[in-house]
Design a protein around this motif. Structure first.
Motif, PDB file in Angstrom:
ATOM      1  N   LYS A  43      58.686  55.556 111.147  1.00 48.52           N
ATOM      2  CA  LYS A  43      57.733  54.601 111.722  1.00 48.52           C
ATOM      3  C   LYS A  43      58.439  53.532 112.556  1.00 48.52           C
ATOM      4  CE  LYS A  43      53.598  55.734 110.382  1.00 48.52           C
ATOM      5  NZ  LYS A  43      52.544  56.021 111.329  1.00 48.52           N
ATOM      6  N   LEU A  44      59.612  53.095 112.095  1.00 52.85           N
ATOM      7  CA  LEU A  44      60.366  52.070 112.815  1.00 52.85           C
ATOM      8  C   LEU A  44      61.218  52.654 113.927  1.00 52.85           C
ATOM      9  CD1 LEU A  44      61.553  49.820 109.832  1.00 52.85           C
ATOM     10  CD2 LEU A  44      59.655  49.402 111.413  1.00 52.85           C
ATOM     11  N   LYS A  45      61.230  53.980 114.028  1.00 60.35           N
ATOM     12  CA  LYS A  45      62.030  54.702 115.024  1.00 60.35           C
ATOM     13  C   LYS A  45      63.513  54.365 114.892  1.00 60.35           C
ATOM     14  CE  LYS A  45      58.138  55.218 118.030  1.00 60.35           C
ATOM     15  NZ  LYS A  45      57.436  54.890 119.228  1.00 60.35           N
ATOM     16  N   VAL A  46      63.955  54.334 113.636  1.00 64.30           N
ATOM     17  CA  VAL A  46      65.356  54.108 113.311  1.00 64.30           C
ATOM     18  C   VAL A  46      65.879  55.415 112.720  1.00 64.30           C
ATOM     19  CG1 VAL A  46      66.948  52.812 111.837  1.00 64.30           C
ATOM     20  CG2 VAL A  46      64.972  51.666 112.822  1.00 64.30           C
ATOM     21  N   PRO A  47      66.991  55.950 113.232  1.00 65.37           N
ATOM     22  CA  PRO A  47      67.534  57.178 112.641  1.00 65.37           C
ATOM     23  C   PRO A  47      67.810  56.980 111.144  1.00 65.37           C
ATOM     24  CG  PRO A  47      68.681  56.630 114.680  1.00 65.37           C
ATOM     25  CD  PRO A  47      67.795  55.461 114.342  1.00 65.37           C
ATOM     26  N   LEU A  48      67.489  57.991 110.360  1.00 61.25           N
ATOM     27  CA  LEU A  48      67.639  57.878 108.902  1.00 61.25           C
ATOM     28  C   LEU A  48      69.048  57.458 108.479  1.00 61.25           C
ATOM     29  CD1 LEU A  48      66.309  58.056 106.156  1.00 61.25           C
ATOM     30  CD2 LEU A  48      66.824  60.503 106.133  1.00 61.25           C
ATOM     31  N   PRO A  49      70.116  58.023 109.067  1.00 59.49           N
ATOM     32  CA  PRO A  49      71.455  57.569 108.657  1.00 59.49           C
ATOM     33  C   PRO A  49      71.664  56.069 108.883  1.00 59.49           C
ATOM     34  CG  PRO A  49      71.625  59.626 109.857  1.00 59.49           C
ATOM     35  CD  PRO A  49      70.199  59.151 109.995  1.00 59.49           C
ATOM     36  N   LYS A  50      71.121  55.550 109.978  1.00 60.84           N
ATOM     37  CA  LYS A  50      71.248  54.109 110.236  1.00 60.84           C
ATOM     38  C   LYS A  50      70.449  53.315 109.209  1.00 60.84           C
ATOM     39  CE  LYS A  50      70.908  50.621 113.813  1.00 60.84           C
ATOM     40  NZ  LYS A  50      70.622  50.321 115.200  1.00 60.84           N
ATOM     41  N   MET A  51      69.252  53.795 108.866  1.00 59.92           N
ATOM     42  CA  MET A  51      68.420  53.119 107.859  1.00 59.92           C
ATOM     43  C   MET A  51      69.153  53.088 106.513  1.00 59.92           C
ATOM     44  SD  MET A  51      65.582  51.615 106.955  1.00 59.92           S
ATOM     45  CE  MET A  51      64.189  52.005 107.979  1.00 59.92           C
ATOM     46  N   LEU A  52      69.767  54.189 106.145  1.00 61.14           N
ATOM     47  CA  LEU A  52      70.505  54.239 104.879  1.00 61.14           C
ATOM     48  C   LEU A  52      71.726  53.333 104.921  1.00 61.14           C
ATOM     49  CD1 LEU A  52      70.220  58.055 104.107  1.00 61.14           C
ATOM     50  CD2 LEU A  52      68.884  56.172 103.119  1.00 61.14           C
ATOM     51  N   ALA A  53      72.353  53.226 106.079  1.00 60.26           N
ATOM     52  CA  ALA A  53      73.503  52.321 106.216  1.00 60.26           C
ATOM     53  C   ALA A  53      73.061  50.871 106.058  1.00 60.26           C
ATOM     54  CB  ALA A  53      74.176  52.531 107.572  1.00 60.26           C
ATOM     55  N   ILE A  54      71.898  50.535 106.610  1.00 57.77           N
ATOM     56  CA  ILE A  54      71.355  49.182 106.466  1.00 57.77           C
ATOM     57  C   ILE A  54      71.076  48.896 104.990  1.00 57.77           C
ATOM     58  CG2 ILE A  54      69.345  47.725 106.947  1.00 57.77           C
ATOM     59  CD1 ILE A  54      69.209  49.170 109.703  1.00 57.77           C
ATOM     60  N   CYS A  55      70.467  49.867 104.305  1.00 59.63           N
ATOM     61  CA  CYS A  55      70.183  49.694 102.874  1.00 59.63           C
ATOM     62  C   CYS A  55      71.470  49.500 102.082  1.00 59.63           C
ATOM     63  CB  CYS A  55      69.414  50.900 102.340  1.00 59.63           C
ATOM     64  SG  CYS A  55      67.746  51.047 102.985  1.00 59.63           S
ATOM     65  N   ALA A  56      72.486  50.291 102.415  1.00 56.47           N
ATOM     66  CA  ALA A  56      73.773  50.183 101.714  1.00 56.47           C
ATOM     67  C   ALA A  56      74.406  48.819 101.968  1.00 56.47           C
ATOM     68  CB  ALA A  56      74.704  51.307 102.154  1.00 56.47           C
ATOM     69  N   ALA A  57      74.303  48.334 103.203  1.00 55.35           N
ATOM     70  CA  ALA A  57      74.879  47.034 103.537  1.00 55.35           C
ATOM     71  C   ALA A  57      74.170  45.910 102.795  1.00 55.35           C
ATOM     72  CB  ALA A  57      74.799  46.807 105.041  1.00 55.35           C
TER      73      ALA A  57
END
Length: 77
Positions: A43-57
């Protein structure tokens, strides 16, 4: 694919507060969380790996906040 039991995730936010309630077995909750994260990334048009990296950060900040709140509660009592 193995059948998973039902899982319930509830995320409530308001102001600076947020809470997450989860019910279900571990595998079903993990699957539900992954599906939710994937849906939000799409929905946010963010690639899943980037979204997971944000969550990890953010994880470290959340753990620090949780630890700080726990330590404060021990100091008060």
């Amino acid at each position: 694919m193995k059948q998973f039991k039902e899982a319930h995730l509830e995320i409530t936010t308001g102001g600076l507060n947020a809470s997450i309630r989860a019910k279900g077995d571990t595998k079903s909750l993990i699957l539900a969380w992954v599906l939710l994260t994937t849906h939000v990334a799409k929905k946010l048009k963010v690639p899943l790996p980037k979204m997971l990296a944000i969550c990890a950060a953010l994880r470290g900040d959340v753990e620090d906040l949780r630890r700080d709140l726990r330590d404060r509660s021990f100091r008060i009592t």
